[in-house]
Each structure stands twice: as C-alpha cells, then as structure tokens.
Design a protein around this motif. Sequence first.
Motif, PDB file in Angstrom:
ATOM      1  N   ALA A  16      38.651  31.989  46.440  1.00 15.70           N
ATOM      2  CA  ALA A  16      39.553  30.831  46.546  1.00 15.70           C
ATOM      3  C   ALA A  16      39.091  29.649  45.704  1.00 15.70           C
ATOM      4  CB  ALA A  16      39.703  30.417  48.002  1.00 15.70           C
ATOM      5  N   GLY A  19      42.409  29.784  40.458  1.00 18.65           N
ATOM      6  CA  GLY A  19      43.616  30.589  40.317  1.00 18.65           C
ATOM      7  C   GLY A  19      44.447  30.729  41.575  1.00 18.65           C
ATOM      8  N   ILE A  20      44.905  31.954  41.807  1.00 17.53           N
ATOM      9  CA  ILE A  20      45.822  32.231  42.919  1.00 17.53           C
ATOM     10  C   ILE A  20      45.155  31.938  44.262  1.00 17.53           C
ATOM     11  CG2 ILE A  20      47.056  34.100  44.108  1.00 17.53           C
ATOM     12  CD1 ILE A  20      47.514  35.357  41.273  1.00 17.53           C
ATOM     13  N   GLY A  21      43.878  32.310  44.394  1.00 20.22           N
ATOM     14  CA  GLY A  21      43.160  32.083  45.664  1.00 20.22           C
ATOM     15  C   GLY A  21      43.065  30.610  45.998  1.00 20.22           C
ATOM     16  N   SER A  40      32.339  33.226  44.742  1.00 19.76           N
ATOM     17  CA  SER A  40      31.168  34.016  44.398  1.00 19.76           C
ATOM     18  C   SER A  40      30.168  33.163  43.620  1.00 19.76           C
ATOM     19  CB  SER A  40      31.617  35.231  43.589  1.00 19.76           C
ATOM     20  OG  SER A  40      30.547  35.818  42.941  1.00 19.76           O
ATOM     21  N   ALA A  65      29.962  34.002  49.081  1.00 23.29           N
ATOM     22  CA  ALA A  65      29.690  35.408  49.399  1.00 23.29           C
ATOM     23  C   ALA A  65      30.240  36.265  48.274  1.00 23.29           C
ATOM     24  CB  ALA A  65      30.343  35.817  50.714  1.00 23.29           C
ATOM     25  N   THR A  68      31.616  42.165  46.862  1.00 25.82           N
ATOM     26  CA  THR A  68      31.236  43.545  46.541  1.00 25.82           C
ATOM     27  C   THR A  68      30.023  43.985  47.373  1.00 25.82           C
ATOM     28  OG1 THR A  68      29.733  42.944  44.730  1.00 25.82           O
ATOM     29  CG2 THR A  68      32.054  43.299  44.168  1.00 25.82           C
ATOM     30  N   ASN A  93      41.943  38.143  48.392  1.00 23.65           N
ATOM     31  CA  ASN A  93      42.464  37.752  47.077  1.00 23.65           C
ATOM     32  C   ASN A  93      41.481  38.004  45.932  1.00 23.65           C
ATOM     33  OD1 ASN A  93      44.090  35.856  45.102  1.00 23.65           O
ATOM     34  ND2 ASN A  93      42.001  35.037  45.193  1.00 23.65           N
ATOM     35  N   GLY A  95      39.406  39.179  42.993  1.00 21.50           N
ATOM     36  CA  GLY A  95      39.654  40.324  42.121  1.00 21.50           C
ATOM     37  C   GLY A  95      39.216  40.051  40.701  1.00 21.50           C
ATOM     38  N   THR A 116      35.219  45.496  43.469  1.00 18.25           N
ATOM     39  CA  THR A 116      35.684  44.132  43.689  1.00 18.25           C
ATOM     40  C   THR A 116      37.115  44.098  44.226  1.00 18.25           C
ATOM     41  OG1 THR A 116      34.349  43.479  41.775  1.00 18.25           O
ATOM     42  CG2 THR A 116      35.872  41.835  42.631  1.00 18.25           C
ATOM     43  N   LYS A 162      44.505  48.552  42.759  1.00 11.16           N
ATOM     44  CA  LYS A 162      45.629  47.813  43.341  1.00 11.16           C
ATOM     45  C   LYS A 162      46.603  48.737  44.069  1.00 11.16           C
ATOM     46  CE  LYS A 162      44.365  43.633  42.221  1.00 11.16           C
ATOM     47  NZ  LYS A 162      43.978  42.664  43.274  1.00 11.16           N
ATOM     48  N   THR A 196      44.869  35.464  33.043  1.00 12.45           N
ATOM     49  CA  THR A 196      45.888  35.698  32.022  1.00 12.45           C
ATOM     50  C   THR A 196      45.797  34.669  30.881  1.00 12.45           C
ATOM     51  OG1 THR A 196      47.391  34.483  33.484  1.00 12.45           O
ATOM     52  CG2 THR A 196      47.592  36.866  33.490  1.00 12.45           C
TER      53      THR A 196
HETATM   54  P1  NAP Z   1      40.915  34.359  38.638  1.00  6.91           P
HETATM   55  O1  NAP Z   1      41.607  33.109  38.209  1.00  6.91           O
HETATM   56  O2  NAP Z   1      40.090  35.125  37.662  1.00  6.91           O
HETATM   57  O3  NAP Z   1      40.033  34.020  39.938  1.00  6.91           O
HETATM   58  C1  NAP Z   1      39.330  35.060  40.567  1.00  6.91           C
HETATM   59  C2  NAP Z   1      38.745  34.556  41.865  1.00  6.91           C
HETATM   60  O4  NAP Z   1      38.082  35.663  42.502  1.00  6.91           O
HETATM   61  C3  NAP Z   1      37.727  33.459  41.661  1.00  6.91           C
HETATM   62  O5  NAP Z   1      37.860  32.522  42.701  1.00  6.91           O
HETATM   63  C4  NAP Z   1      36.406  34.219  41.776  1.00  6.91           C
HETATM   64  O6  NAP Z   1      35.355  33.414  42.312  1.00  6.91           O
HETATM   65  C5  NAP Z   1      36.745  35.283  42.782  1.00  6.91           C
HETATM   66  N1  NAP Z   1      35.858  36.442  42.728  1.00  6.91           N
HETATM   67  C6  NAP Z   1      35.690  37.317  41.699  1.00  6.91           C
HETATM   68  N2  NAP Z   1      34.749  38.228  42.032  1.00  6.91           N
HETATM   69  C7  NAP Z   1      34.310  37.901  43.282  1.00  6.91           C
HETATM   70  C8  NAP Z   1      33.344  38.459  44.166  1.00  6.91           C
HETATM   71  N3  NAP Z   1      32.628  39.541  43.837  1.00  6.91           N
HETATM   72  N4  NAP Z   1      33.161  37.858  45.365  1.00  6.91           N
HETATM   73  C9  NAP Z   1      33.870  36.761  45.721  1.00  6.91           C
HETATM   74  N5  NAP Z   1      34.794  36.191  44.929  1.00  6.91           N
HETATM   75  C10 NAP Z   1      35.010  36.762  43.713  1.00  6.91           C
HETATM   76  O7  NAP Z   1      41.966  35.426  39.207  1.00  6.91           O
HETATM   77  P2  NAP Z   1      43.490  35.227  39.660  1.00  6.91           P
HETATM   78  O8  NAP Z   1      44.347  35.446  38.477  1.00  6.91           O
HETATM   79  O9  NAP Z   1      43.651  34.011  40.476  1.00  6.91           O
HETATM   80  O10 NAP Z   1      43.663  36.519  40.589  1.00  6.91           O
HETATM   81  C11 NAP Z   1      43.526  36.473  41.987  1.00  6.91           C
HETATM   82  C12 NAP Z   1      44.017  37.790  42.573  1.00  6.91           C
HETATM   83  O11 NAP Z   1      45.366  38.009  42.183  1.00  6.91           O
HETATM   84  C13 NAP Z   1      43.229  39.010  42.086  1.00  6.91           C
HETATM   85  O12 NAP Z   1      43.106  39.959  43.118  1.00  6.91           O
HETATM   86  C14 NAP Z   1      44.103  39.533  40.980  1.00  6.91           C
HETATM   87  O13 NAP Z   1      43.889  40.913  40.748  1.00  6.91           O
HETATM   88  C15 NAP Z   1      45.476  39.263  41.554  1.00  6.91           C
HETATM   89  N6  NAP Z   1      46.549  39.228  40.552  1.00  6.91           N
HETATM   90  C16 NAP Z   1      46.551  38.301  39.537  1.00  6.91           C
HETATM   91  C17 NAP Z   1      47.593  38.312  38.624  1.00  6.91           C
HETATM   92  C18 NAP Z   1      47.678  37.324  37.499  1.00  6.91           C
HETATM   93  O14 NAP Z   1      48.595  37.443  36.666  1.00  6.91           O
HETATM   94  N7  NAP Z   1      46.808  36.317  37.408  1.00  6.91           N
HETATM   95  C19 NAP Z   1      48.601  39.254  38.732  1.00  6.91           C
HETATM   96  C20 NAP Z   1      48.561  40.177  39.771  1.00  6.91           C
HETATM   97  C21 NAP Z   1      47.533  40.143  40.678  1.00  6.91           C
HETATM   98  P3  NAP Z   1      34.147  32.866  41.366  1.00  6.91           P
HETATM   99  O15 NAP Z   1      34.769  32.007  40.316  1.00  6.91           O
HETATM  100  O16 NAP Z   1      33.289  32.099  42.306  1.00  6.91           O
HETATM  101  O17 NAP Z   1      33.515  34.080  40.806  1.00  6.91           O
END
Ligand code: NAP
Length: 251
Positions: A16, A19-21, A40, A65, A68, A93, A95, A116, A162, A196
């Motif tokens: 969280a 991004g989305i989280g 993380s 935390a 993984t 969330n 990923g 993850t 997924k 993205t």
């Molecule tokens: P993002 O901007 O890359 O952010 C990823 C988040 O996940 C960060 O807060 C990161 O925390 C956390 N994270 C990664 N590895 C972790 C771990 N091992 N333990 C705890 N936290 C961890 O990604 P996002 O685009 O917001 O995507 C969020 C979710 O939506 C994902 O599951 C992704 O697959 C899904 N999704 C995204 C899209 C898209 O277009 N963006 C589309 C479909 C689905 P740290 O920064 O602290 O590492």
Amino acid sequence: MSLMRLEGKAALVTGASRGIGAAIALRLGAEGAAVAVNYSGSREAAEAVVDAIRGAGGAAVAMQADVTDRAACEALVGRAVEELGKLDVLVNNAGITRDGLLVRMSDADWDAVIATDLTSVFAMSRAAARVMMKSRSGCIVNISSVVGLAGNAGQANYAAAKSGVIGLTKSIARELASRHVRCNAVAPGFIETDMTAQLNDAQRERIAAQIALGRLGAAADVAAVVAFLASDDAAYVTGQVIAVDGGMTFA
Ligand code: NAP
C-alpha cells in the motif's frame, strides 16, 4: 468522498506504499476504516500514505513486511489485529512483474512472480481466515489482473499467478461462506502506476485504442471497486471477479 461505508472496520492492505495499493488504503481510510498500510521497502512512501489518511481525519499505521516470507505474513496479520483490535478487511494487492518471453524466462523470474503475486495471497489469506472465521465475519479482496483472465504474451509467470489468484479466490469464497466471510477478486486492466510507467506514448495510444472507454485507468478507479466489495453494500457478493478495465475484456 461522502460515503462512510467502512466506519468501525479494520483493514489491512498489502503493498500500500505506492500505486493501486496506496489508492486503496486512502479510499478505505476516507470511508472510515482504520488501515494498516503494508509495504516492503518503501518506508517513506508508506508513511506518506499514513499521514494522508490521518490528515483527512482517518486512522492508519504503516507495517513493514515482505509478503513473500510466509512467517512474515503470519506476523503481519497478528500485528494488524493487535494494533487495530481486529481485522475485518484484507486486501491482497502487493505484486510485481518480471516480463519475458516463455523460452527466455529464467527460473528466478518465474519463482519471484509466483511467490509475490500468488503464494503471498495464500499465506496472507490463510492467516486472516483464521481470525475472520473466529469472528464469523470479514472480507478478503484479491487484486488479480485482466492478464489472469486472458493471458498475455511476455507475461506467462504473471498470467499464471493472476489466474491462480482467481481460483484461490473462488475456493476461499466457497470454504468461508458459511462463516460469513466473503472473498472476491478485482481484475484491473491498464492502470497508471509505476508498474505501467515505462510505456511510451505510442504504446499508450495503442493500448487506449483497445479500451472501450478510450483511456488507461487511474488507481482510484480500482480503489472505488475495492471499497464497494469491502463494504456491506457487497454483503451478497462472494466468489466474483470484477474487471476494472474500461471495457477491455468482455467476459
Ligand atoms: P506498483 O506501483 O509497482 O506498487 C507495488 C506495491 O507492491 C508497492 O507498494 C510495493 O511496496 C508492494 N510490494 C511489492 N513486493 C512486495 C513484497 N514482497 N512485500 C510487500 N509489498 C510488496 O504496482 P501497482 O501497479 O500499484 O500494482 C498493484 C497490484 O495491482 C499488483 O498486484 C498488480 O499486479 C496489480 N495490477 C496492476 C495493474 C496496472 O496496470 N498497474 C494492472 C492489473 C493488476 P514497496 O514499494 O515497499 O516494495
């Protein structure tokens, strides 16, 4: 945001900090939930999300935390229950992507994405389910992807994870329904986040042309649907996958 559908509820959102989280944590907080903001590595970003929720009059706490790590997942749920007093909502969330064509995909990239994006959902849900079954209420929302529905060239690892999340979601929904615990998945399409951000303008235009609503999504578009699923407005919804993709897939 005038809706306060989550007043009195305690929520834990993984990944969280960005991004989305982050958008989900902000939205749940704005609707009255006390939110545990998991991250993380991005401590400062997570603290900023916490500050924003508190600044808007809500309650939140950051919790580091690595999801993984299965023991860390157990500990994270324990900490959330301890600090928030209970756990009503878990949003899985966190990923990552490690894209590459199948024939060139390394074992490390396969394993990292499965750990993850899929195994973490199992470990977090198992820990949360024990708490929610005891209280005979609760709700889990898993963030899948349209790629889990349709597959994608260059994302075999991510699509498998997924899709796995969708099967896991439906199984959890069936297992826990009798204890009044709901479990649903959201399948976002192309959403503007760090994930993205590397797309260039030409790629963006090509993607937008495949989306009925003609634009990439915002993290808040996804958060709004998660807030609905987490609320009692979705009291009769379980085992479902809701695509939030502007009309990219029509299942
Ligand atoms: P993002 O901007 O890359 O952010 C990823 C988040 O996940 C960060 O807060 C990161 O925390 C956390 N994270 C990664 N590895 C972790 C771990 N091992 N333990 C705890 N936290 C961890 O990604 P996002 O685009 O917001 O995507 C969020 C979710 O939506 C994902 O599951 C992704 O697959 C899904 N999704 C995204 C899209 C898209 O277009 N963006 C589309 C479909 C689905 P740290 O920064 O602290 O590492």
